[in-house]
Design a protein around this motif. Structure first.
Motif, PDB file in Angstrom:
ATOM      1  N   LEU A 246     -43.052  10.451 -36.357  1.00 22.48           N
ATOM      2  CA  LEU A 246     -43.683  11.543 -35.608  1.00 22.48           C
ATOM      3  C   LEU A 246     -43.330  12.911 -36.165  1.00 22.48           C
ATOM      4  O   LEU A 246     -42.166  13.313 -36.170  1.00 22.48           O
ATOM      5  CB  LEU A 246     -43.237  11.436 -34.138  1.00 22.48           C
ATOM      6  N   ASP A 247     -44.356  13.628 -36.615  1.00 23.60           N
ATOM      7  CA  ASP A 247     -44.165  15.002 -37.073  1.00 23.60           C
ATOM      8  C   ASP A 247     -43.898  15.901 -35.873  1.00 23.60           C
ATOM      9  O   ASP A 247     -44.585  15.807 -34.860  1.00 23.60           O
ATOM     10  CB  ASP A 247     -45.429  15.455 -37.821  1.00 23.60           C
ATOM     11  N   LEU A 248     -42.899  16.757 -35.993  1.00 21.11           N
ATOM     12  CA  LEU A 248     -42.545  17.648 -34.888  1.00 21.11           C
ATOM     13  C   LEU A 248     -43.597  18.757 -34.725  1.00 21.11           C
ATOM     14  O   LEU A 248     -43.928  19.141 -33.606  1.00 21.11           O
ATOM     15  CB  LEU A 248     -41.169  18.262 -35.162  1.00 21.11           C
ATOM     16  N   GLY A 249     -44.129  19.231 -35.842  1.00 24.87           N
ATOM     17  CA  GLY A 249     -45.083  20.344 -35.796  1.00 24.87           C
ATOM     18  C   GLY A 249     -46.524  19.885 -35.873  1.00 24.87           C
ATOM     19  O   GLY A 249     -47.102  19.792 -36.947  1.00 24.87           O
ATOM     20  N   LEU A 250     -47.131  19.613 -34.725  1.00 24.61           N
ATOM     21  CA  LEU A 250     -48.524  19.180 -34.671  1.00 24.61           C
ATOM     22  C   LEU A 250     -49.378  20.305 -34.082  1.00 24.61           C
ATOM     23  O   LEU A 250     -48.891  21.070 -33.262  1.00 24.61           O
ATOM     24  CB  LEU A 250     -48.661  17.925 -33.800  1.00 24.61           C
TER      25      LEU A 250
ATOM     26  N   THR B 211     -35.830  15.481 -42.624  1.00 24.40           N
ATOM     27  CA  THR B 211     -36.263  16.866 -42.802  1.00 24.40           C
ATOM     28  C   THR B 211     -37.145  16.984 -44.043  1.00 24.40           C
ATOM     29  O   THR B 211     -36.818  16.449 -45.098  1.00 24.40           O
ATOM     30  CB  THR B 211     -35.036  17.787 -42.944  1.00 24.40           C
ATOM     31  N   LYS B 212     -38.277  17.684 -43.871  1.00 25.52           N
ATOM     32  CA  LYS B 212     -39.185  17.907 -45.005  1.00 25.52           C
ATOM     33  C   LYS B 212     -38.586  18.954 -45.934  1.00 25.52           C
ATOM     34  O   LYS B 212     -37.982  19.899 -45.442  1.00 25.52           O
ATOM     35  CB  LYS B 212     -40.545  18.406 -44.504  1.00 25.52           C
ATOM     36  N   PRO B 213     -38.766  18.861 -47.233  1.00 26.55           N
ATOM     37  CA  PRO B 213     -39.442  17.750 -47.912  1.00 26.55           C
ATOM     38  C   PRO B 213     -38.507  16.551 -48.015  1.00 26.55           C
ATOM     39  O   PRO B 213     -37.301  16.718 -48.162  1.00 26.55           O
ATOM     40  CB  PRO B 213     -39.729  18.335 -49.302  1.00 26.55           C
TER      41      PRO B 213
ATOM     42  N   VAL C  38     -47.779   9.784 -37.284  1.00 21.87           N
ATOM     43  CA  VAL C  38     -48.408  10.970 -36.704  1.00 21.87           C
ATOM     44  C   VAL C  38     -48.024  12.173 -37.549  1.00 21.87           C
ATOM     45  O   VAL C  38     -46.874  12.629 -37.525  1.00 21.87           O
ATOM     46  CB  VAL C  38     -47.950  11.194 -35.250  1.00 21.87           C
ATOM     47  N   GLU C  39     -48.979  12.665 -38.332  1.00 22.44           N
ATOM     48  CA  GLU C  39     -48.709  13.766 -39.265  1.00 22.44           C
ATOM     49  C   GLU C  39     -50.030  14.474 -39.512  1.00 22.44           C
ATOM     50  O   GLU C  39     -51.011  13.843 -39.885  1.00 22.44           O
ATOM     51  CB  GLU C  39     -48.134  13.183 -40.573  1.00 22.44           C
ATOM     52  N   ASP C  40     -50.059  15.785 -39.275  1.00 20.98           N
ATOM     53  CA  ASP C  40     -51.332  16.497 -39.413  1.00 20.98           C
ATOM     54  C   ASP C  40     -51.644  16.929 -40.844  1.00 20.98           C
ATOM     55  O   ASP C  40     -52.798  17.218 -41.159  1.00 20.98           O
ATOM     56  CB  ASP C  40     -51.370  17.710 -38.469  1.00 20.98           C
ATOM     57  N   GLU C  41     -50.641  16.977 -41.720  1.00 19.72           N
ATOM     58  CA  GLU C  41     -50.950  17.311 -43.122  1.00 19.72           C
ATOM     59  C   GLU C  41     -51.518  16.063 -43.787  1.00 19.72           C
ATOM     60  O   GLU C  41     -50.811  15.084 -44.016  1.00 19.72           O
ATOM     61  CB  GLU C  41     -49.679  17.754 -43.856  1.00 19.72           C
ATOM     62  N   ARG C  42     -52.836  16.163 -44.118  1.00 20.02           N
ATOM     63  CA  ARG C  42     -53.556  14.968 -44.564  1.00 20.02           C
ATOM     64  C   ARG C  42     -52.931  14.332 -45.815  1.00 20.02           C
ATOM     65  O   ARG C  42     -52.757  13.122 -45.887  1.00 20.02           O
ATOM     66  CB  ARG C  42     -55.025  15.307 -44.842  1.00 20.02           C
TER      67      ARG C  42
END
Ligand code: CA
Length: 232
Positions: free
Chosen positions: A52-56, A101-103, A8-12
């Motif tokens: 799971l991405d925290l920032g969706l 943590t990204k990146p 689950v990640e909104d950055e394509r």
């Protein structure tokens, strides 16, 4: 058996990159950029693990984790862009089993995913149950089954790891540092307090009165210990 990972990640671009790494590592991958869709897929497809991405953009990752966890104890690896300690701990309070943590390096992510699944896998060995507190707590390590007062309880990989660690030597005090190392298999940059969040969740599942725990007891200034002795 191929393990299925829900990504689950909104950055394509990032989603496609991680997806290709996961597929190359042999996982079946379901992916989405939507938190709402993730909740749906998690409950219907029952993936083996969720990245799971925290920032969706639609439903925050925290809420997705809460919804998913209310339905079943699927392991969750959080992706977070926030590097503040509070944010990290907040993610783990929701019961995430690990976070990156990204990146981050996709290779590192794959190693973490594999480590969580390994910890969570029942072994093929014949089952034998260990009994504690006159049969109140029964643990079958090889089949990864916990029963409390006769009822099977579903634990997340981290909750399971803490409980099994404490039963190694009943009554012995295990420090948070020791528990986090036992559970995660590597040093965890000193986030020892995250253990407290997982213990809180664990107690909600296994204690009759989580405010007065009999099974997982706090030792002030020390850590935690199993309040039961092993039955012979
Ligand atoms: Ca995001």
């Amino acid at each position: 058996m191929t393990a299925t990972v829900l990504l689950v990640e909104d950055e394509r671009k990032l989603r496609e990159l991680v997806r290709s790494y996961l597929e190359r590592a042999g996982f079946a991958v379901l992916s989405t950029g939507s938190g709402a869709e993730a909740i749906n897929v998690a409950t219907t497809a029952r993936p083996d693990l969720i990245v799971l991405d925290l920032g969706l953009p639609d439903v925050p990752g925290e809420a997705v984790a809460r919804e998913v966890r209310a339905a079943n104890p699927t392991p969750i690896l959080m992706l977070t862009a926030k590097s503040g300690e509070q944010d990290r701990i907040a993610g783990l309070e929701l019961g995430a089993d690990d976070y990156v943590t990204k990146p981050f390096s996709p290779r590192e992510l794959i190693l973490r995913v594999q480590a969580i699944l390994r910890r969570n896998a029942p072994s093929a060995a014949a089952g034998s149950e260990a009994s504690f507190g006159d049969g109140t707590l029964l643990i079958d390590e090889s089949r990864r089954i916990v029963r409390v007062r006769g009822t099977e309880v579903e634990l997340t990989p981290t909750e399971w790891g803490i409980l099994v660690a404490l039963t190694t030597v009943p009554g012995r005090v295990y420090s948070r540092f020791e528990l986090i190392n036992r559970v995660r298999g590597y040093d965890f940059e000193g986030y020892e307090r995250t253990i407290d969040s997982h213990v809180k969740n664990l107690r909600r599942k296994i204690e009759e009165d989580p405010a007065n725990p009999l099974i997982v007891q706090t030792v002030l200034g020390g850590g935690y210990r199993l309040g039961f002795s092993r039955d012979v």
